[in-house]
Design a protein around this motif. Sequence first.
Motif, PDB file in Angstrom:
ATOM      1  N   VAL A 250       0.835  -1.202   0.000  1.00 47.52           N
ATOM      2  CA  VAL A 250       0.000   0.000   0.000  1.00 47.52           C
ATOM      3  C   VAL A 250       0.873   1.256   0.000  1.00 47.52           C
ATOM      4  O   VAL A 250       0.635   2.198  -0.760  1.00 47.52           O
ATOM      5  CB  VAL A 250      -0.955   0.004   1.218  1.00 47.52           C
ATOM      6  N   LEU A 252       3.851   1.607  -1.106  1.00 43.99           N
ATOM      7  CA  LEU A 252       4.446   1.730  -2.430  1.00 43.99           C
ATOM      8  C   LEU A 252       3.469   2.407  -3.392  1.00 43.99           C
ATOM      9  O   LEU A 252       3.841   3.283  -4.172  1.00 43.99           O
ATOM     10  CB  LEU A 252       4.800   0.320  -2.931  1.00 43.99           C
ATOM     11  N   ALA A 253       2.208   1.983  -3.300  1.00 44.67           N
ATOM     12  CA  ALA A 253       1.175   2.564  -4.165  1.00 44.67           C
ATOM     13  C   ALA A 253       0.964   4.034  -3.836  1.00 44.67           C
ATOM     14  O   ALA A 253       0.829   4.873  -4.732  1.00 44.67           O
ATOM     15  CB  ALA A 253      -0.126   1.785  -4.012  1.00 44.67           C
ATOM     16  N   VAL A 254       0.945   4.361  -2.538  1.00 49.13           N
ATOM     17  CA  VAL A 254       0.733   5.749  -2.122  1.00 49.13           C
ATOM     18  C   VAL A 254       1.878   6.622  -2.633  1.00 49.13           C
ATOM     19  O   VAL A 254       1.656   7.687  -3.219  1.00 49.13           O
ATOM     20  CB  VAL A 254       0.615   5.836  -0.579  1.00 49.13           C
TER      21      VAL A 254
END
Lengths: 267, 308
Positions: A250, A252-254
Amino acid sequence: MFDLARIGFVSLVLALAAPAAAQLQDEDASDFTEKLEIGISTDEISITSDFRGADLTIFGAIDGFDGNLLAQGKYNIIVTLEGPKENATVRKKQRVFGIWVNTSSMTFELVPESYSLSSTRDIETIAPPGEMGNMGIGVDHMRLVPLGFVGDGSNLGEFRNAFRQIRETSGVYQRDPGGVQFISSSLFKASVRLPANVPNGVHIVRAYLFRDGVFVAAKALPLRVVKTGLEQAITRAAHDQPVIYGLVAVLLAVITGWGASLLFRKE
Amino acid sequence: MTVYLPIAELSVNILIILGMGAAVGFLSGMFGVGGGFLITPLLIFYNIPPVVAVATGANQVVASSISGAITHFRRGTIDIKLGTVLLCGGLVGATLGVWLFSLLRRVGQLDLVISLLYVVLLGSVGGLMLWESIGAMRKAAKNQSTPLRRPGQHNWIHGLPLKMRFKKSKIYLSVIPVATLGFCIGILTSVMGVGGGFIMVPAMIYLLRIPTSVVVGTSLFQIVFVSAYTVIVQASTNYTVDIVLAFVLMIAGVIGAQYGVRVGQRLRGEQLRALLALLVLAVGIRLAIELIIPPKDIYSVVSAGFGF
């Protein structure tokens, strides 16, 4: 890189000096004079993430053989490399209201994840099928015991065949009827194949000696297969620390999403 | 150039994955959608196991929704209170969804349910959108204005109890339909790997009559948190989030989205909606064909250790 040329872990073992190879389940029938010895120089293989499969060579020797029989080619050897065992479920699709749906399934108890067999000749000609069946040697004779209730068992054969076929097509079960060769009168060399998607865990190398169609001796050695590299570290993290792994995913995605919007705003 | 996906346990061509991410990112930027409903089916078409595609799709949704959510937060176009009610329903729905996901996977019907849900949802949403946008284009051709929302109209939803005042949206609405909507979207997020914006936005506008100005921001607010939550729960119960695949997809996706936004600004609203509708329908039809044509092998083997 892990390729044939660099298989350093396999060495010629004549005297079987490697004590690392703990022996297990040696089945020597006592009324035979023949003894079977096999060896691999390591009991652990590390596989990097770009591994695309490799051949593993196993050396062995027959002791106490009968020279006449040997000259006539009456001795036959089968070497197998068996992967860790897991329950495997076979599912069958059928058309229901026009769409294909999994309608029936069967789970086989503790079947090897990978299986590679080499022999001096086609195993069906080494010993009668009954004997091979009793010993469970070869993909066709592998014990496939269904788990739980299977009804009248009429579809057992169908699921067993489907299982064998899928495993052979995908390359995790393989056979090589010429993979065992005598390099001197009683010394032999067998090559078994580790598939590209080789499972982690303890694999077992088994060698069987047959004399004129009769089982004489067997030998087994464990072989630990350990995957290494970044991908393996990721797999381990995903299974050992799943919550942290999820949080990292998560995060990493943010960072990616936010970072990109900041980056492109400046332009 | 191949890259090994550790969780999906297969090697893929990194260029194809990058292209996929960029194309979906471009489309999502152009149409203002999260892209989860495109990325998950595309991954399935590319032979990524559906269990991995869904969980990884949710991760990609986080990346593609976060920048939009931040922008809306800065502009003040998020109704935090409304979003929180949606989110509460969403978290419960996502929890139930992941449980359903595990259950379906155990009985071997997960792939079928994922495909069926996609076919039904993409087919109906795509069909409705196409119908609506064609109507709007016709009216635009006749120079008539097209009211997206008829203010003042109420429906049965507005008669439900447990009403709450949402100041930013300037509405007085029962929490039941809001939380229910969030709940349903939460289930979709965890079972299908979509953000659910393509359903939530129309539902908020047409059913809940929430002002359009706060709808997109508020739905993004819910999507970011629910999909982030789904990723963590999927990772810890099913171990199916492939971080390598997700990272490649999101890098390509966020870049593609920047260019998509620029193209999208040049197109007219109803044209954009018609194009999106066609795209949605195409993906739905492709999945439907997959269900109908005879499979290559009617048997499949699943090992307990991995479970695909």
